[in-house]
Enzyme design. Structure first.
Site, mmCIF file in Angstrom:
data_model
loop_
_atom_site.group_PDB
_atom_site.id
_atom_site.type_symbol
_atom_site.label_atom_id
_atom_site.label_comp_id
_atom_site.label_asym_id
_atom_site.label_seq_id
_atom_site.Cartn_x
_atom_site.Cartn_y
_atom_site.Cartn_z
ATOM 1 N N ASN A 1 6.355 13.677 1.754
ATOM 2 C CA ASN A 1 5.571 14.223 2.850
ATOM 3 C C ASN A 1 5.948 13.551 4.166
ATOM 4 O O ASN A 1 6.831 12.701 4.223
ATOM 5 C CB ASN A 1 4.074 14.061 2.548
ATOM 6 N N HIS B 1 10.085 -10.515 8.065
ATOM 7 C CA HIS B 1 10.310 -11.733 8.848
ATOM 8 C C HIS B 1 9.892 -12.919 8.004
ATOM 9 O O HIS B 1 9.006 -12.824 7.164
ATOM 10 C CB HIS B 1 9.500 -11.727 10.151
ATOM 11 N N ARG C 1 -7.373 2.739 -14.483
ATOM 12 C CA ARG C 1 -7.539 3.407 -15.784
ATOM 13 C C ARG C 1 -6.198 3.917 -16.281
ATOM 14 O O ARG C 1 -5.249 4.070 -15.524
ATOM 15 C CB ARG C 1 -8.576 4.525 -15.728
#
Length: 189
Positions: free
Chosen positions: A88, A119, A187
């Site tokens: 997307n 960094h 789950r």
């Protein structure tokens, strides 16, 4: 398609994609994704796209205002995207070593994958170019919700789902749903 829609598509689709293609400087790219959203390819390494990779979704947030960003910083850096992957809008991936996205993966809006620290944490070394980097591996059939960030050294097992807004700092097994900051298994599937 109405003529007004054709004009919009030309300016906000074709011309924007062309602009980012001109700004791209990665010379080692194989495969050709379907571009519905601008894509900027940067760096000295290798980027490869499988068959039927889609970048961008027209009817989704950030379509008109953002672009996708793939960077392979070093000459041995690599980003590999498998077949039938749908990514997307506003996606970014920065590889100092290797990022692998296997086939049939779905990636939501505004997701980021980074295989390095960005960094150094030590003040006097923050602008050094030597950073810790560990490969990222996303197995087949994984679904990343919107606003997911995946950090260095993470493997996400096949068929797993990562919930919206999660920050993945440790590997996730296959066939589970994980969510949170940091992401944890909530789950089994």
């Amino acid at each position: 398609m109405k003529s007004s829609d054709k004009i919009k598509f030309f300016f906000f689709g074709i011309l924007r994609n062309w602009k980012y293609k001109l700004l791209s400087d990665c010379a080692n790219v194989s495969g050709k994704p379907k571009l519905f959203h601008p894509l900027l390819l940067k760096g000295k390494g290798k980027i490869s796209f499988g068959k039927n990779v889609q970048m961008g979704v027209v009817a989704s947030p950030n379509f008109y205002s953002h672009y996708a960003y793939l960077e392979v910083r070093n000459s041995d850096s690599e980003i590999t995207i498998g077949d039938n992957v749908s990514i997307n809008n506003a996606f970014s991936a920065v590889a100092f070593s290797k990022i692998t996205i296997q086939s049939n993966v779905l990636i939501g809006v505004n997701c980021a994958i980074i295989d390095n620290d960005g960094h150094n944490l030590e003040i006097d070394k923050r602008n050094d170019n030597e950073l810790k980097s560990e490969p990222v591996f996303i197995a087949e059939n994984v679904f990343l919700g919107d606003d997911v960030t995946i950090l260095k050294g993470v493997t996400i097992g096949k068929n797993s789902v990562i919930g919206n807004g999660s920050i993945v700092t440790k590997s996730i097994p296959e066939n589970v749903i994980a969510a949170g900051n940091p992401a944890r298994v909530i789950r089994n599937l």
